[in-house]
Design an enzyme around this catalytic site. Structure first.
Site, PDB file in Angstrom:
ATOM      1  N   GLY A  16      51.992 -43.709  92.827  1.00  0.00           N
ATOM      2  CA  GLY A  16      53.017 -44.704  92.540  1.00  0.00           C
ATOM      3  C   GLY A  16      54.008 -44.297  91.476  1.00  0.00           C
ATOM      4  O   GLY A  16      55.079 -44.904  91.361  1.00  0.00           O
ATOM      5  N   TYR A  76      35.351 -47.063  99.332  1.00  0.00           N
ATOM      6  CA  TYR A  76      36.399 -47.987  98.905  1.00  0.00           C
ATOM      7  C   TYR A  76      35.857 -49.410  98.951  1.00  0.00           C
ATOM      8  O   TYR A  76      35.762 -50.033 100.001  1.00  0.00           O
ATOM      9  CB  TYR A  76      37.635 -47.864  99.785  1.00  0.00           C
ATOM     10  CG  TYR A  76      38.276 -46.491  99.811  1.00  0.00           C
ATOM     11  CD1 TYR A  76      38.052 -45.570  98.795  1.00  0.00           C
ATOM     12  CD2 TYR A  76      39.115 -46.119 100.860  1.00  0.00           C
ATOM     13  CE1 TYR A  76      38.641 -44.318  98.833  1.00  0.00           C
ATOM     14  CE2 TYR A  76      39.712 -44.871 100.899  1.00  0.00           C
ATOM     15  CZ  TYR A  76      39.462 -43.968  99.887  1.00  0.00           C
ATOM     16  OH  TYR A  76      40.046 -42.714  99.924  1.00  0.00           O
TER      17      TYR A  76
END
Length: 330
Positions: A210, A56
């Site tokens: 999401g 990440y």
């Protein structure tokens, strides 16, 4: 917040953790001060599990987590991941690397970036198809013996690989995408294997990246630099088909007087006491909304209604572009 045990190795964590990836990677720009404040608020709410990975950024997310937990290391369970190959310049190669020498090298960088002498939970991010999982697991087990890692896990592994890895060293957790949109573990033998072996399950992207929050109504709602703009579920006809499913979730949430995100998270948490969810966010407002889902109780009628709206296999499109799909269920 309720505590749950991950597997039978003694690791207890909050029923909801915090996925930290989006604070540095994948979902457009992020305000780093707000991200740190979000981690601090998570600790105030009783969230103890923070999830990161060396890829990440690469590397920047582990450093951000270190900044956020400075002086509070004993309050958190930190999990990170290894195996998505990063070269000597710090760039992603797009390959999976499960070779023992790569595992041994990677842990020291992760510990340095996190500012800690041990990692609570270390996952193999993807199973390397060119390296027997027993060899990779053997290297990970060495890290436990050396005191650098407390618990081990796999991410996006098949039931067969889970069984083979667990035979080398007990696994504490397996992490896989799991939501009303992604219910593969319920049909591909993974959940059966975990429960048979006493391994906990950590659900990432429990809000369908999401989508299930109900806040994404058009692809234009996504930042210009956002992984989802190339994810098949957010493209073309797939987007429209999936949005219709989201509409159904939104309506059920209205009936219960909660948000769609809370309903979707409550569904994940209701699938078993051995399941922990790690919704990701980089904002305190969304964190507080998600955390409140832990207090939502779903009835049998609620669960049946959700099964009608979002039955297994309902999502249109793959979870990732084709090259990344090749490493799932490895």
């Amino acid at each position: 917040m309720e505590q749950r045990k991950l597997g039978s190795t003694g690791l207890a964590v909050s029923a909801q953790g915090l996925g930290c990836m989006g604070m540095s990677f994948g979902y457009g720009p992020a305000d780093q001060d707000e991200a740190v404040a979000t981690v601090h608020r998570a600790l105030e709410l009783g969230i103890t599990l923070l999830d990161t990975a060396d890829m990440y950024g690469p590397h920047t997310n582990e450093r951000l987590v270190a900044r956020a937990v400075a002086g509070r290391r004993d309050q958190v369970v930190i999990s990170s991941k290894v195996g998505s190959e990063i070269d000597g310049t710090g760039a992603m190669t797009g390959r999976v690397n499960g070779r023992p020498d790569y595992i041994r090298r990677s842990i020291d960088g992760t510990l340095e970036r996190l500012g800690t002498d041990h990692l609570d939970l270390y996952y193999l991010h993807r199973v390397d198809p060119e390296v027997p999982v027993e060899e990779t697991m053997g290297a990970l087990a060495e890290l436990v013996t050396a005191g650098k890692v407390r618990h081990l896990g796999l991410s996006e592994a098949s039931a067969a690989s889970i069984r083979r890895a667990h035979a080398v060293h007990p696994l504490t957790a397996v992490q896989t995408e799991f939501s009303l949109f992604t219910r593969d573990i319920q049909t591909n033998g993974v959940l059966v294997a975990l429960r048979e072996l006493g391994i906990g399950f950590v659900a990432y992207s429990p809000l369908g990246r999401g989508f299930l929050s109900g806040r994404i109504r058009t692809p234009d709602d996504l930042p210009e630099i956002d992984f989802r703009r190339i994810a098949p579920r957010f493209l073309g006809e797939n987007f429209d088909k999936n949005l219709r499913v989201v509409h159904g979730v939104v309506e059920l949430a209205k009936e219960k007087g909660i948000t769609p995100a809370q309903l979707a998270l409550a569904w994940v948490l209701a699938q078993g006491q051995d399941i922990v969810a790690i919704p990701g966010t980089k904002r305190r407002g969304y964190l507080e909304e998600n955390a409140a889902a832990s207090a939502v109780e779903l009835t049998a009628a609620d669960l049946a209604a959700l099964d009608q709206v979002a039955p297994p296999g309902i999502a249109a499109g793959d979870r990732y572009p084709a090259p990344a799909m090749a490493y799932l269920n490895g």
